[in-house]
Enzyme design. Structure first.
Site, PDB file in Angstrom:
ATOM      1  CG  HIS A  45      -2.177  -0.780   1.020  1.00 46.15           C
ATOM      2  ND1 HIS A  45      -3.139  -0.414   0.099  1.00 46.15           N
ATOM      3  CD2 HIS A  45      -2.633  -1.916   1.610  1.00 46.15           C
ATOM      4  CE1 HIS A  45      -4.133  -1.288   0.143  1.00 46.15           C
ATOM      5  NE2 HIS A  45      -3.854  -2.208   1.044  1.00 46.15           N
ATOM      6  CD  GLU A  46       2.443   3.595   3.687  1.00 51.46           C
ATOM      7  OE1 GLU A  46       2.951   4.651   3.284  1.00 51.46           O
ATOM      8  OE2 GLU A  46       1.355   3.551   4.295  1.00 51.46           O
TER       9      GLU A  46
END
Length: 426
Positions: free
Chosen positions: A182-183
């Site tokens: 996600h990051e």
């Protein structure tokens, strides 16, 4: 793992220990005596353990062997009553209070597995998490690997191994991968936009090629490479997230009928660009109007990944064929290519995450190494499987097998949690 070693001991101990438990159960039903104070339905009776010789001594030895195992063992009779239980099974919470005071009953999961084994005659193995205590008690769930086998036409033995720690580590791993993925999405998206802007800035009119300096040409080559690699990284992140979601072991929402006509049409549409670029013809052979049961997008993704894998490892101007077969129990979707094939030592590992039989060849195809892992998990979540047959230089055939009939109701089948070290591309 310890449970694998213990499972071998169980098979030997059951031959004697189970016989003792069943004999005592028959004795109890016929009015014979059991251990003083043992309530009706109790299965942890010690059969003549103190006799030093003869078959009764062997029965006692078999029972002591079962009691010494860290693997839980429960034997259920035709009515799913526990007739033999070792202490490890009790400690795992595999027993419940029976309908009458002072009686015991097997956990519903065990009764479900035993029923399935009796109906099919096939051994069943599942991994699942059970809450501890009535309300979980604030503790992590108990991870169990359950293995149910038929002892005869009525009795089923269930082995239970504690795999809580491996489940915990698997959850930590999946959470880490999901969080990192996600990051990474934001910077990867920024890289792609910057690369596209740089490509636009270095675009020169075709009418004046002499105006393109070496520096400008080099900048354009670098921008194209940045755009290519960032797109590849973006695909990797998306597939990591998809694989993590599939491994979360959430049960499928109520499986719905899925038209395989739609699936095949969707797959051909998704792969048309890449197949046309290599001059590869995609053909389909199979009946019309066949229905599968599950999640339409997941089934389409699984078949698409198989076709894209076939295209990636096939030469130009070849053919990839999709074939559908069905019987009363199974639907089989074959995806065959005329590509480079897979060596025998690599066939069993192609479904592992990031496993590459030929690292140099895999890099040139631009794949992420996760496509086949996703296929395997989708197949497992639908109650099916995926297999491959191949030989070097002769192409490969991947077969996706899915149930041809609607699944049983959720209450009739436990949710399996597949905890693996990995699963993916060639």
């Amino acid at each position: 793992m310890e449970w694998e070693y213990a499972a071998g001991l169980v098979s030997a101990a059951l031959a004697v220990g189970v016989g003792a438990g069943l004999a005592l159960a028959r004795l109890r039903r016929s009015g014979g005596s059991a251990r003083p104070g043992a309530p009706e339905g109790r299965a942890d009776i010690e059969p003549d353990d103190d006799r030093p010789a003869g078959k009764h001594g062997l029965k006692g030895l078999g029972r002591k062997s079962l009691d010494s195992l860290r693997v839980g063992v429960v034997v259920l009779d035709a009515e799913d009553h526990p007739v033999l239980v070792n202490p490890a099974a009790r400690a795992m919470g595999l027993l419940r209070s029976g309908g009458a005071p002072g009686t015991i009953a097997a956990h519903p999961i065990l009764r479900t597995l035993a029923g399935q084994v009796r109906r099919t005659g096939v051994r069943r193995e599942v991994e699942l998490d059970l809450p501890r205590g009535r309300a979980g008690g604030g503790h992590a769930p108990l991870g169990l690997h359950l293995r149910a086998v038929a002892l005869n036409s009525t009795h089923v033995a269930v082995e239970a191994a504690d795999v809580t720690e491996s489940h915990r580590l698997a959850r930590v791993r999946r959470d880490f991968v999901a969080n990192v993925s996600h990051e990474l999405r934001t910077p990867i998206g920024a890289l792609q936009l910057l690369a596209e802007a740089l490509l636009d800035a270095t675009q020169m009119p075709e009418a004046a090629p002499e105006a393109q300096s070496e520096d400008l040409l080099a900048a354009r080559r670098f921008a194209e490479r940045i755009h290519h690699e960032s797109a590849r990284m973006g695909r990797l992140v998306n597939e990591l997230l998809e694989l993590t979601r599939l491994q979360d072991a959430e049960p499928l929402p109520d499986p719905e009928p899925v038209s395989l006509d739609w699936v095949i049409a969707e797959v051909i549409d998704r792969t048309r660009t890449t197949s046309s670029a290599k001059g590869i013809e995609i053909t389909y052979d199979g009946p019309k109007g066949v229905m599968a049961y599950g999640n339409d997008s997941q089934i389409a993704t699984a078949v698409t990944n198989l076709v894209e894998n076939a295209i990636a490892y096939s030469g130009e101007d070849t053919k990839v064929s999709i074939t559908l077969r069905h019987s009363d129990d199974w639907l089989e979707i074959d995806v065959a290519d005329q590509g480079i094939g897979i060596a025998p030592q690599d066939v069993e590992r192609v479904f592992e995450r990031f496993y590459r039989a030929d690292q140099a060849r895999s890099r040139s195809t631009g794949g992420t190494g996760l496509g086949l892992a996703i296929v395997k998990h989708i197949a497992t979540n639908h109650g099916g499987r995926v297999d491959v047959t191949s030989s070097l230089g002769d192409g490969s055939t991947f077969t996706l097998r899915l149930p041809a009939r609607p699944p049983e109701s959720p209450s009739s089948s436990p949710t399996a949690i597949e905890i693996e070290s990995g699963v993916a591309g060639r």
